[in-house]
Design an enzyme around this catalytic site. Structure first.
Site, PDB file in Angstrom:
ATOM      1  N   SER A 112       0.823  -1.201   0.000  1.00 19.46           N
ATOM      2  CA  SER A 112       0.000   0.000   0.000  1.00 19.46           C
ATOM      3  C   SER A 112       0.853   1.245   0.000  1.00 19.46           C
ATOM      4  CB  SER A 112      -0.894   0.000   1.239  1.00 19.46           C
ATOM      5  OG  SER A 112      -0.060   0.121   2.375  1.00 19.46           O
ATOM      6  N   LYS A 113       0.227   2.299  -0.471  1.00 17.70           N
ATOM      7  CA  LYS A 113       0.879   3.603  -0.554  1.00 17.70           C
ATOM      8  C   LYS A 113       1.359   4.069   0.813  1.00 17.70           C
ATOM      9  CE  LYS A 113      -1.694   6.271  -3.513  1.00 17.70           C
ATOM     10  NZ  LYS A 113      -2.419   7.413  -3.954  1.00 17.70           N
ATOM     11  N   ARG A 114       0.609   3.684   1.837  1.00 14.44           N
ATOM     12  CA  ARG A 114       0.951   4.157   3.176  1.00 14.44           C
ATOM     13  C   ARG A 114       2.340   3.698   3.617  1.00 14.44           C
ATOM     14  NH1 ARG A 114      -3.115   1.636   5.720  1.00 14.44           N
ATOM     15  NH2 ARG A 114      -4.306   1.681   3.801  1.00 14.44           N
TER      16      ARG A 114
END
Ligand code: GLU
Length: 498
Positions: free
Chosen positions: A269-271
């Site tokens: 994920s981008k996070r």
């Protein structure tokens, strides 16, 4: 030459034909790059064809310019598609929004074949049904026995509604019982109870096809032999095989690629880091390193070897060796691979690649000098774009001296021996790393200072930084005059400070 032109039926000569079919909804995700790459490697390994198809039927998710950006970044990555103008073809990339008539035609044919039906439910009616199911704790599935469709309304009413242009969708008619079976090259045989599969909308009320319809129509018409895509599309495949069977079309082979995971095994994920290919390009990773890294996310060529050129990947790639288990995206491994490429690439090529970045910063070294600087520092960095910051002192005299480093090595009583050493250096010819090394070594006896101290004093005064390449080599490259000038400036500044 086509099979038909050769007078052979398609089943006699099977040429591998695969496609990468992104939706232009944003940037290219690294998972998308892996899908594109595996399709490309598989096609090239088998002497087949890999085409690009833009799946832009969902206009609500369409992002202006996204298709162009996808094409551009794939080209940067070195993935080329067949049947496109740049490969001498006339057709590709194929764009689904230019093919709507075809999908409508096949939706109608599925209705004729009894594999799909018209449904006239309004959004409110559907919402009410959704709510009823939710309240009853049942998973969503369109209940064709209780809603307003061809089956509940009867042929005459259906005909009347169609004639009056009443809003309608076409839904696929999924068997109410039994098992849907298909083979997957990565996962083996997959069985899904038909009751778990929804009567998917194929053609929406605005006459736009859904992904499922457009996807199978195109895969069939484009004679796709292998559908290679991410695991997230696995739940769609039972619907697709039902549609192939209903049309009497041969199913392609399927291969669903494993998920990409963060180091903590959650879905990438981008996070937790960058997921756009563009970010990696911007951060200065080589396309070769990124491709090499991405290729090994979920596949490995059964050896310990890790560095592969695109050509070598094509030679070794084997779809049947792709793993089922998710692949961890380990950025440190990418960094390591990038440094391997940085060490292996020809210096003149690296210099040409880096020069424009330096020029943007107002630094304009000769290519030859730049190549030598890169050669000097590349063992110590991961990325080519680290050169300007890591070795800023190779392009201009230090504007400051690292305070902690200076505090560690500088003492006012070193001024005199450093002055003497500078005079010795000024006389040196030729100015070479080995002679510099010998000279400094010889000076240890005269000054009573250890070689480590002397080298650090040279590093401090010449570069201002505690880390860098070997000092004799650095000094050789900077040249005698520049080194003498820098030492003198530093000694003057230090003496004023003390
Ligand atoms: N358009 C789908 C996507 O965005 C393609 C899925 C498939 O390859 O069938 O990934």
């Amino acid at each position: 030459m086509t099979c038909t032109a050769l007078g052979l039926s398609d089943t006699v000569v099977v040429m591998v034909r695969v496609r990468f079919a992104p939706s232009p909804t944003g940037y290219l995700h690294v998972g998308g790059l892996r899908t594109a790459l595996y399709n490309y490697l598989f096609a090239k390994h088998h002497g087949g064809v890999c085409i690009l198809r833009i799946e832009d039927t969902d206009r609500t998710r369409f992002v202006e310019g996204a298709a162009e950006a996808l094409i551009e970044i794939l080209r940067w990555a070195g993935i080329e598609f067949d049947e496109s103008p740049e490969k001498g073809g006339a057709y590709g990339p194929y764009v689904q929004s230019e093919r709507f008539d075809l999908y409508r035609h096949y939706a109608a044919e599925l209705v004729q074949r009894g594999a799909a039906y018209y449904a006239f439910d309004t959004p409110e009616e559907l919402e009410a049904m959704r709510k009823r199911m939710q309240d009853a704790g049942i998973a969503w599935r369109y209940d064709r026995t209780s809603m307003r469709n061809q089956y509940t309304l009867g042929e005459a009413e259906t005909h009347r509604l169609l004639e009056s242009n009443a809003p309608r969708t076409i839904r696929m008619k999924v068997p109410l019982s039994g098992t849907i079976r298909f083979d997957d090259l990565v996962r083996g045989t997959i069985e899904v109870p038909a009751r778990d599969v929804d009567d998917q909308i194929l053609l929406k009320s605005d006459n736009f096809p859904t992904y499922h319809l457009a996807n199978i129509v195109d895969d069939h018409l484009m004679r796709i032999t292998h559908v290679i895509r991410g695991e997230e599309w696995l739940p769609s495949t039972p619907k697709h095989v039902l549609l192939y069977d209903a049309m009497g079309w041969e199913r392609p082979a399927f291969a669903h690629l494993p998920l990409l995971l963060n180091p903590d095994k959650t879905k990438l994920s981008k996070r937790q880091g960058d997921v756009a290919v563009e970010d990696y390009r911007q951060k200065g990773y080589f396309r070769e390193a990124l491709i090499n890294f991405v290729a090994l996310l979920g596949w490995n060529p059964s050896s310990n070897r890790e560095i592969f050129s695109m050509q070598e990947l094509i030679e070794h790639f084997d779809l049947t060796k792709v793993n089922k288990a998710g692949a961890v995206f380990d950025i440190q491994k990418l960094e390591w691979m990038n440094s391997e490429y940085l060490r292996a690439k020809p210096l003149d090529e690296l210099a040409r690649e880096l020069l424009p970045t330096l020029q943007e910063q107002g630094i304009n070294p000769s290519l030859e000098y730049l190549a030598r600087v890169i050669g000097l520092v590349r063992e110590r960095i991961h990325k080519l774009c680290d050169v300007p910051s890591f070795a800023a002192y190779m392009f201009s005299a230090p504007a400051e001296y690292e305070p902690a480093y200076k505090a560690q090595y500088w003492r006012p009583d070193y001024a005199a021996p450093m002055q003497a050493l500078t005079e010795r250096l000024a006389e040196l010819t030729p100015w070479s790393a080995s002679i510099l090394q010998e000279t400094v070594k010889a000076f240890t006896k005269e000054s009573g200072l250890k070689i480590g101290i002397l080298m650090n004093l040279l590093r401090l005064t010449i570069t201002g930084r505690s880390v860098g390449a070997g000092m004799p080599e650095t000094m050789e490259l900077l040249g005698k005059d520049e080194c003498i000038r820098r030492i003198t400036t530093a000694l003057q500044q230090f003496s004023l400070e003390s």
